[in-house]
Design a protein around this motif. Structure first.
Motif, mmCIF file in Angstrom:
data_model
loop_
_atom_site.group_PDB
_atom_site.id
_atom_site.type_symbol
_atom_site.label_atom_id
_atom_site.label_comp_id
_atom_site.label_asym_id
_atom_site.label_seq_id
_atom_site.Cartn_x
_atom_site.Cartn_y
_atom_site.Cartn_z
ATOM 1 N N ILE A 56 0.333 0.155 5.108
ATOM 2 C CA ILE A 56 -0.427 1.403 5.234
ATOM 3 C C ILE A 56 0.289 2.331 6.219
ATOM 4 O O ILE A 56 0.412 3.531 5.986
ATOM 5 C CB ILE A 56 -1.870 1.130 5.709
ATOM 6 N N GLY A 57 0.789 1.743 7.310
ATOM 7 C CA GLY A 57 1.541 2.526 8.275
ATOM 8 C C GLY A 57 2.763 3.160 7.638
ATOM 9 O O GLY A 57 3.047 4.349 7.845
ATOM 10 N N VAL A 58 3.479 2.386 6.842
ATOM 11 C CA VAL A 58 4.662 2.915 6.163
ATOM 12 C C VAL A 58 4.263 4.057 5.226
ATOM 13 O O VAL A 58 4.919 5.105 5.181
ATOM 14 C CB VAL A 58 5.382 1.797 5.376
ATOM 15 N N ARG B 179 4.240 21.577 2.784
ATOM 16 C CA ARG B 179 2.925 21.118 2.373
ATOM 17 C C ARG B 179 2.408 21.864 1.159
ATOM 18 O O ARG B 179 1.215 21.859 0.881
ATOM 19 C CB ARG B 179 1.950 21.291 3.525
ATOM 20 N N LEU C 190 6.882 17.005 6.361
ATOM 21 C CA LEU C 190 7.800 17.682 7.279
ATOM 22 C C LEU C 190 9.032 18.188 6.544
ATOM 23 O O LEU C 190 9.485 19.312 6.741
ATOM 24 C CB LEU C 190 8.240 16.712 8.373
ATOM 25 N N PHE D 129 0.815 -1.208 0.000
ATOM 26 C CA PHE D 129 0.000 0.000 0.000
ATOM 27 C C PHE D 129 0.855 1.268 0.000
ATOM 28 O O PHE D 129 0.325 2.356 -0.143
ATOM 29 C CB PHE D 129 -0.960 0.007 1.196
ATOM 30 N N ILE E 106 -1.806 8.708 -2.276
ATOM 31 C CA ILE E 106 -2.982 7.848 -2.105
ATOM 32 C C ILE E 106 -3.638 7.540 -3.446
ATOM 33 O O ILE E 106 -3.845 6.390 -3.808
ATOM 34 C CB ILE E 106 -4.045 8.525 -1.212
ATOM 35 N N PHE E 107 -3.952 8.625 -4.185
ATOM 36 C CA PHE E 107 -4.680 8.417 -5.433
ATOM 37 C C PHE E 107 -3.803 7.736 -6.480
ATOM 38 O O PHE E 107 -4.244 6.833 -7.182
ATOM 39 C CB PHE E 107 -5.234 9.752 -5.963
ATOM 40 N N LEU F 28 1.707 6.075 5.482
ATOM 41 C CA LEU F 28 1.408 7.264 6.296
ATOM 42 C C LEU F 28 2.691 7.944 6.743
ATOM 43 O O LEU F 28 2.810 9.176 6.677
ATOM 44 C CB LEU F 28 0.637 6.831 7.548
ATOM 45 N N ALA F 29 3.634 7.125 7.204
ATOM 46 C CA ALA F 29 4.885 7.688 7.719
ATOM 47 C C ALA F 29 5.642 8.414 6.609
ATOM 48 O O ALA F 29 6.177 9.505 6.832
ATOM 49 C CB ALA F 29 5.747 6.572 8.315
ATOM 50 N N ARG G 197 4.360 9.768 3.929
ATOM 51 C CA ARG G 197 3.621 10.995 3.617
ATOM 52 C C ARG G 197 3.959 12.064 4.654
ATOM 53 O O ARG G 197 4.227 13.221 4.325
ATOM 54 C CB ARG G 197 2.121 10.683 3.629
ATOM 55 N N GLY G 198 3.930 11.652 5.926
ATOM 56 C CA GLY G 198 4.217 12.597 7.000
ATOM 57 C C GLY G 198 5.643 13.124 6.915
ATOM 58 O O GLY G 198 5.884 14.320 7.091
ATOM 59 N N ALA G 199 6.582 12.218 6.612
ATOM 60 C CA ALA G 199 7.981 12.633 6.519
ATOM 61 C C ALA G 199 8.162 13.614 5.373
ATOM 62 O O ALA G 199 8.868 14.625 5.500
ATOM 63 C CB ALA G 199 8.869 11.405 6.325
#
Lengths: 260, 293, 321
Positions: B102-104, B118, B114, B37, B221-222, B106-107, B109-111
């Motif tokens: 999925i967790g990876v 954005r 940061l 994912f 995501i998309f 998210l991480a 995306r977050g990284a």
């Protein structure tokens, strides 16, 4: 023995791709008797159990229970009608205690489904107590000591898991019980216990179909033996008949003997 | 007629990107049976890294592109080595592994948010190649780049997987781990190579896409879902199907944007994904060569 | 059977439920800060949807990455009923439960033919489709801008809007828990838990697995709808971006932060996910990174849920369902 069979299998066939896993197999299952289904590995024994329980749809033939044709019925309706089974490797639900696992087996005796659960929980609590009592009886009968009942079922040693599975199928109060190699992995004394238990279960008036490789067990507890090989019925009869049947001996010793 | 052709070309160009995303997804699936994912995040990273290197650091485009691809490939390698290897040894429950990726995702995306901010960033086209005009129909320069890159990478991958010993061993790794180990590729190494390749492919696709649709940390995501849609439409595990599926999704999207409503175009690919999963899990393209899990 | 253990968890659950009701009532009376009250309201609202997902994922073993969509459907249904049909709020809430519940039931049969990663993909795509439709179908949803604005205030007779919502969310949460715990206590729940390990075994013991899965999916959708509608009523203005894929992932986070084995975990998880961004300075900036790392950690070391694993470590008890 009794004249009308509890269940009849007539001309049952199943193909996987081009291979006939079961072809034109017929036999009867009589209440109060253990019928053994034997044959070499890959002969189609487990496939037959899957056909009888409706896990697989058959390509031909009929299955009837108490005179009623159930060939087209989905699996869960056959379970509700009183067909229970065990599995080659124990299929114990994880995350549930031994007692809850066996209570789950009594599913078909519950009157209360989703709506009652929500709107009349006290009725469900009473039903839970009844089911727990039934489960306790079945566990005791299957020889699972009370000290195990609140443990996670998947934490139990292998031999006990087999017993829990039999207790669960008993909680279903089956008319027809199908056992897929219940003695596999058991030591001789456990196997002797199991033989005694299965004879008692049949003596309740249930029909038992036993798929098993342990010939000593098969010969000692079954009233009737069906032999299959390459998906076909090879022979059928009393243990004595089967023990002296040339085709059966050939099938078990190998094709060379049959030619000679 | 011209409009239709123009729509088809736009669809094919975007479809090439989806095809590359699907290809990375397929390589990983074939090596480890994992549905990754986080695959869409490789594309996001490619775009964002390119934007950062080219815009903020003012590096030449070629160097920036190289950095973007290398960055995404490194991310893939690290993900496999530091997280998935350990997780796969602990549990084979597909649901756990799905949630892990999925967790990876998210991480990552977050990284990215940061590290690179954005904002939506725009990247100039690569240039060099001309804008081709045939009648009233044109193929943009970046579109030519994309088609060219897809053709090149898929040829290289095809050669690598079907003609070289290395490729044969890679394919064997998922089916017959012991035999593959004898050929010199252990399952763990095959998994790491597959994820690195997927990272590189994703990074490349994301970087190629950045000049036509901007780089943004939420793109993953998309883009990921459309890559999945392409891979599933092409028959999960079939690399040629993945590319064909990508082109198909691109064209269908473009057609629905052109003739139905542009706002709903994103939904079309996803609806296609759901329908294929339910009605034809073996994929739309070709015959079922894939064994279902 | 020893006499000390009951065969139902319901008595035990009822005591905790009563305790929770008392705590929530006292909290409402004691709270003076608007900020603290809003955190509690949002936690209660999200916990309702998370409870639905716990039933689906934890008990029935069916993953859904599209629960945010059902929250959205509930929110828009409530807004539509209030603004366009001028129905009273209680009716709007009922509509917001029924519509997603029904849709969930209809979608369940086809979508639950999928399992494992295909189900995850399918539901994720479903959630994404909902987001696109919600963002584009401007006549009903108002799109991304302005979206739904100015839903009526529910303030009546000296009770502020916030206070009414606190009461509504509290009653809804307590009812959702009551429904969920009684649902899993009887044979239906036991059937689900067997189904989670093996659909074949469940079917052979007489469980209609397709029906059972569809019912749970519908119930999870209905609870999400209720949650979404309450959120809409509380916020009074919102747009499609509130109900995107991110929300579905947050709901999943709530469940795995809490527990996959008990509905109580959802309350803990929802509270954690709502409180953390408000508690920690700058959390919002690193939110995705932190969520992602936490999710990876939980899946590696505590796949049945963080809260549950910690609880077991502390009490050293093996959980018994």
């Amino acid at each position: 023995m009794s004249s009308t069979p509890l269940a009849s299998i007539k001309g049952l066939s199943k193909r996987f791709g081009g291979i006939a896993a079961v072809s034109d197999v017929s036999f009867d299952l009589v209440a109060g008797e253990v019928t053994a289904l034997i044959g070499p590995n890959g002969a189609g024994k487990t496939t037959l159990i899957n056909l009888v329980t409706g896990v697989l749809a058959c390509d031909g033939g009929t299955i009837s229970l108490e005179g009623e044709d159930i060939t087209a019925r989905p699996t869960h309706q056959r379970g509700t009608a009183g067909i229970a089974r065990t599995y080659q490797t124990p299929q114990i639900a994880h995350g549930m205690s031994v007692l809850t696992n066996v209570m789950a087996g009594a599913y078909r005796f519950g009157q209360h489904g989703l709506l009652s659960s929500v709107f009349r929980p006290w009725v469900v609590m009473k039903e839970n107590d009844e089911m727990a009592a039934r489960a306790a009886q079945c566990l005791t009968r299957a020889g699972v000591a009370e000290q195990w009942w609140q443990r996670l079922a998947t934490d139990l040693p292998y031999g006990l898991q087999r017993r829990v599975e039999i207790a669960r199928s008993l909680a279903q109060d089956p008319k027809l019980l199908l056992l897929d190699e219940p003695a596999a992995g058991l030591n001789p004394s456990e196997t002797a216990d199991l033989s005694r238990l299965l004879s008692e279960i049949a003596a309740d008036g249930r029909a038992v179909l036993l798929v098993e490789h342990d010939m000593g067990m098969v010969m000692s507890i079954s009233s009737h033996i069906v032999v299959v090989n390459f998906g076909r019925k090879l022979a059928e009869g009393t243990p004595k008949d089967i023990a002296s049947n040339k085709d059966v001996i050939a099938a078990y010793l190998g094709a060379d003997e049959a030619v000679a | 007629m011209d409009t239709l052709l123009q729509i088809l070309i736009t669809g094919l160009v975007v479809g090439c990107i989806y095809g590359m995303a699907a290809l990375g997804f397929t390589i990983v699936y074939n090596a480890t049976k994992l549905i990754n994912f986080a695959n869409g995040e490789f594309l996001m990273l490619g775009g964002v890294l390119l934007a950062c290197a080219a815009q903020a650091a003012k590096l030449p485009m070629s160097l920036a592109l190289l950095l973007a691809v290398a960055g995404a490939a490194l991310t893939g390698w690290l993900m496999q080595r530091c997280i998935l290897d350990m997780a796969m040894a602990r549990s084979s429950d597909p649901l756990t592994l799905v949630m892990l990726t999925i967790g990876v995702a998210l991480a990552l995306r977050g990284a990215a948010a940061l590290a690179f901010g954005r904002e939506i960033t725009f990247v100039p086209e690569f240039g060099l190649l001309p804008l081709v005009l045939i009648g009233n129909v044109y193929i943009p320069s970046q579109g030519l780049w994309i088609i060219f890159v897809l053709a090149l990478t898929s040829t290289v991958l095809w050669y690598m997987f079907s003609k070289t010993m290395f490729g044969k061993a890679m394919r064997a790794a998922s089916q017959e781990p012991r035999a593959a180990a004898l050929c010199g590729i252990e399952p763990k190494r095959a998994a790491a190579i597959a994820m690195t390749l997927a990272g590189a492919l994703g990074g490349l696709a994301g970087a190629m896409l950045a000049p036509i649709s901007a780089a943004f940390y939420e793109n993953g995501i998309f883009l990921g879902l459309k890559g999945f849609a392409a891979a599933v439409a092409g028959g999960l595990g079939n690399p040629i199907g993945a590319i064909v599926g990508g082109l198909l999704i691109g064209v269908v999207e473009s057609l629905s944007a052109g003739y139905v409503a542009s706002g709903f175009k994103d939904a079309v690919g996803f609806i296609l994904l759901i329908l294929v999963l339910i009605l034809r899990p073996q994929g739309l393209v070709g015959r079922a060569i894939v064994t279902r899990v | 059977m020893t006499t000390s253990t009951s065969n139902s968890n319901l008595r035990h659950d009822a005591v905790i439920l009563a305790g929770l009701a008392v705590v929530l009532t006292l909290a409402e009376l004691a709270l003076t800060s608007q900020f603290h009250r809003s955190i509690l309201i949002l936690s209660m609202i999200h916990a309702i949807a998370a409870i639905g997902l716990t039933l689906l994922l934890g008990y029935a073993g069916q993953v859904s990455l599209g629960q945010g969509a059902f929250m959205g459907i509930g929110a828009y249904a409530a807004a539509f009923a209030l603004q366009k049909l001028a129905l009273p709020a209680p009716v709007a809430l009922v509509a917001a439960v029924l519509l997603p519940g029904l849709l969930g039931f209809l979608i369940a049969r086809p979508i639950l033919r999928l399992s494992g990663h295909n189900l995850a993909l399918g539901t994720l795509a479903l959630g994404a489709v909902f987001f696109v439709v919600a963002a584009q179908w401007r006549s009903v949803t108002g799109g991304l801008d302005p979206g739904i604005v100015d839903l009526p205030s529910l303030a009546i007779a000296g009770f502020s809007h916030e206070r009414i919502l606190y009461i509504l969310a509290g009653i809804s949460l307590l009812s959702a828990i009551a429904v969920a715990v009684s649902l899993v206590d009887g044979r239906f729940g036991r059937g689900l838990m067997v189904l989670r390990t093996s659909e074949l075994v469940a079917a052979c013991m007489g469980v209609d697995t397709v029906r059972a899965k569809s019912m749970v999916f519908a119930i999870a959708a209905a609870l999400s709808g209720l949650s979404g509608a309450l959120l809409a009523l509380y916020l009074r203005s919102f747009n499609a971006s509130a109900f995107g894929v991110g929300l579905s992932i947050e709901l999943l986070m709530m469940v795995i932060l809490g527990s996959l084995s008990t509905v109580w975990g959802a309350i803990f998880g929802a509270f954690a996910i709502i409180v953390l961004p408000n508690l920690l300075e700058g959390f919002d900036h690193a939110k995705h990174l932190i969520y992602g790392l936490v999710m990876v950690g939980i899946m590696m070391f505590a796949p049945r849920g963080l809260g549950e694993t910690l609880f077991r470590l502390v009490t050293r008890k093996r959980s018994v369902a």
